[in-house]
Design a protein around this motif. Structure first.
Motif, PDB file in Angstrom:
ATOM      1  N   UNK A 159      47.205  27.893  37.287  1.00 42.20           N
ATOM      2  CA  UNK A 159      46.747  28.687  38.430  1.00 42.20           C
ATOM      3  C   UNK A 159      47.817  28.716  39.517  1.00 42.20           C
ATOM      4  N   UNK A 160      48.441  27.568  39.770  1.00 42.95           N
ATOM      5  CA  UNK A 160      49.511  27.483  40.765  1.00 42.95           C
ATOM      6  C   UNK A 160      50.674  28.396  40.389  1.00 42.95           C
ATOM      7  N   UNK A 161      51.087  28.332  39.141  1.00 46.77           N
ATOM      8  CA  UNK A 161      52.217  29.154  38.686  1.00 46.77           C
ATOM      9  C   UNK A 161      51.849  30.636  38.716  1.00 46.77           C
ATOM     10  N   UNK A 162      50.626  30.983  38.304  1.00 51.56           N
ATOM     11  CA  UNK A 162      50.205  32.394  38.317  1.00 51.56           C
ATOM     12  C   UNK A 162      50.148  32.942  39.737  1.00 51.56           C
ATOM     13  N   UNK A 163      49.617  32.158  40.666  1.00 54.48           N
ATOM     14  CA  UNK A 163      49.573  32.608  42.064  1.00 54.48           C
ATOM     15  C   UNK A 163      50.960  32.734  42.666  1.00 54.48           C
ATOM     16  N   UNK A 164      51.848  31.814  42.333  1.00 56.33           N
ATOM     17  CA  UNK A 164      53.223  31.902  42.802  1.00 56.33           C
ATOM     18  C   UNK A 164      53.878  33.171  42.279  1.00 56.33           C
ATOM     19  N   UNK A 165      53.715  33.450  40.968  1.00 56.52           N
ATOM     20  CA  UNK A 165      54.307  34.653  40.364  1.00 56.52           C
ATOM     21  C   UNK A 165      53.725  35.919  40.990  1.00 56.52           C
TER      22      UNK A 165
END
Length: 127
Positions: A114-120
């Motif tokens: 979720x963190x990586x998806x939101x960052x992207x």
């Protein structure tokens, strides 16, 4: 189901993003200290100094990501475990598998995708 390299990449990316917060804060303090020293300098010198600070934020983040990714891949290749196992290598190249600190693996690990998806998503929207 992600493969071990995808899992290692997501884990390393999420942890390096979290590490970039304190690393960027330290470089921000360096920039604040430079502000007083460069107050009487020309705009070109200040621009160059602050640009180098921004580039170093990116370089430090990239170095952190590469370090965490290679440790995660080595850990999973050597032990067959997931990214919750970290490899610590000494200067001679000997490796010992030890469990990573449980607070970030047990609490934060489920939120890494979720963190990586939101960052992207943020990068895409703000680019």
């Amino acid at each position: 189901m992600p493969t071990w390299s995808q899992e290692a990449c997501i884990s390393a990316l999420a942890l390096s993003l979290l590490h970039s917060l304190w690393q960027g804060a330290i470089l921000g303090c360096v920039g604040l200290a430079l502000k007083g020293r460069l107050q009487r300098s020309t705009a070109d010198i200040r621009y160059t100094a602050y640009s180098l600070l921004l580039v170093s934020v990116l370089a430090i983040w990239l170095g952190t990501f590469c370090s965490l990714y290679s440790a995660s891949v080595k850990s999973m290749a050597v032990t067959g475990a997931g990214p919750e196992t970290a490899i610590i290598a000494d200067l001679q190249g000997a490796q010992a598998a030890i469990p990573a600190s449980p607070w970030h693996m047990s609490v934060l690990h489920p939120f890494f995708p979720i963190l990586v998806a939101n960052w992207a998503l943020g990068v895409c929207l703000l680019s």
